[in-house]
Write a protein that holds these residues in place. Structure first.
Motif, short mmCIF file in Angstrom:
data_model
loop_
_atom_site.label_atom_id
_atom_site.label_comp_id
_atom_site.label_asym_id
_atom_site.label_seq_id
_atom_site.Cartn_x
_atom_site.Cartn_y
_atom_site.Cartn_z
N PRO A 1 0.83 -1.21 0.00
CA PRO A 1 0.00 0.00 0.00
C PRO A 1 0.87 1.26 0.00
O PRO A 1 1.79 1.39 0.81
N GLN A 2 0.60 2.14 -0.94
CA GLN A 2 1.34 3.40 -1.06
C GLN A 2 0.50 4.58 -0.56
O GLN A 2 0.99 5.43 0.15
N TYR A 3 -0.77 4.61 -0.97
CA TYR A 3 -1.67 5.69 -0.61
C TYR A 3 -2.96 5.12 -0.05
O TYR A 3 -3.47 4.12 -0.55
N ALA A 4 -3.50 5.80 0.96
CA ALA A 4 -4.84 5.50 1.48
C ALA A 4 -5.67 6.74 1.23
O ALA A 4 -5.28 7.85 1.62
N ILE A 5 -6.82 6.55 0.57
CA ILE A 5 -7.61 7.69 0.11
C ILE A 5 -9.06 7.54 0.56
O ILE A 5 -9.70 6.52 0.30
N GLU A 6 -9.55 8.55 1.22
CA GLU A 6 -10.94 8.61 1.62
C GLU A 6 -11.58 9.73 0.80
O GLU A 6 -11.01 10.81 0.66
N VAL A 7 -12.76 9.49 0.25
CA VAL A 7 -13.44 10.46 -0.60
C VAL A 7 -14.72 10.91 0.07
O VAL A 7 -15.52 10.08 0.52
N LYS A 8 -14.90 12.21 0.14
CA LYS A 8 -16.11 12.80 0.70
C LYS A 8 -16.72 13.74 -0.33
O LYS A 8 -16.01 14.46 -1.03
#
Length: 100
Positions: A38-45
């Protein structure tokens, strides 16, 4: 997320993208892997207003999968992109920065 995939395609690369949900129903919308990790963890709102509590799932789950705060992103509908102690708040219009 389509923008990220399109940018990878333009570079001749195929992104490794996944989704995470734990047994407590906490989730991270997107995890982008590089080199099998895992390189990036992204949460979208969808909101145009930043709220610090929107980082809660990232703070709970990202350490478990080895993603540090410098690689945690909260993507939202606002115009500004800025750093916080929790990670980066990223305007949807700046998503391409994750592919550079």
């Amino acid at each position: 997320m389509v923008e990220i995939i399109k940018r990878y395609a333009a570079l001749g690369k195929e992104p490794q993208v996944s989704y995470w949900r734990d047994s407590n129903m906490k989730e991270i919308d997107f995890i982008i892997e590089k080199g099998g990790r895992p390189q990036y963890a992204i949460e979208v709102k969808s909101t145009t207003t930043y709220r610090p509590r929107a980082f809660q799932n990232l703070e709970d789950i990202a350490p478990l999968i080895g993603v540090d705060p410098e690689h945690r992103y909260l993507v939202y509908g606002g115009d500004e992109t800025f750093e916080t102690k929790h990670g980066t708040v990223l305007s949807f219009t700046n998503l391409g920065r994750l592919v550079e």
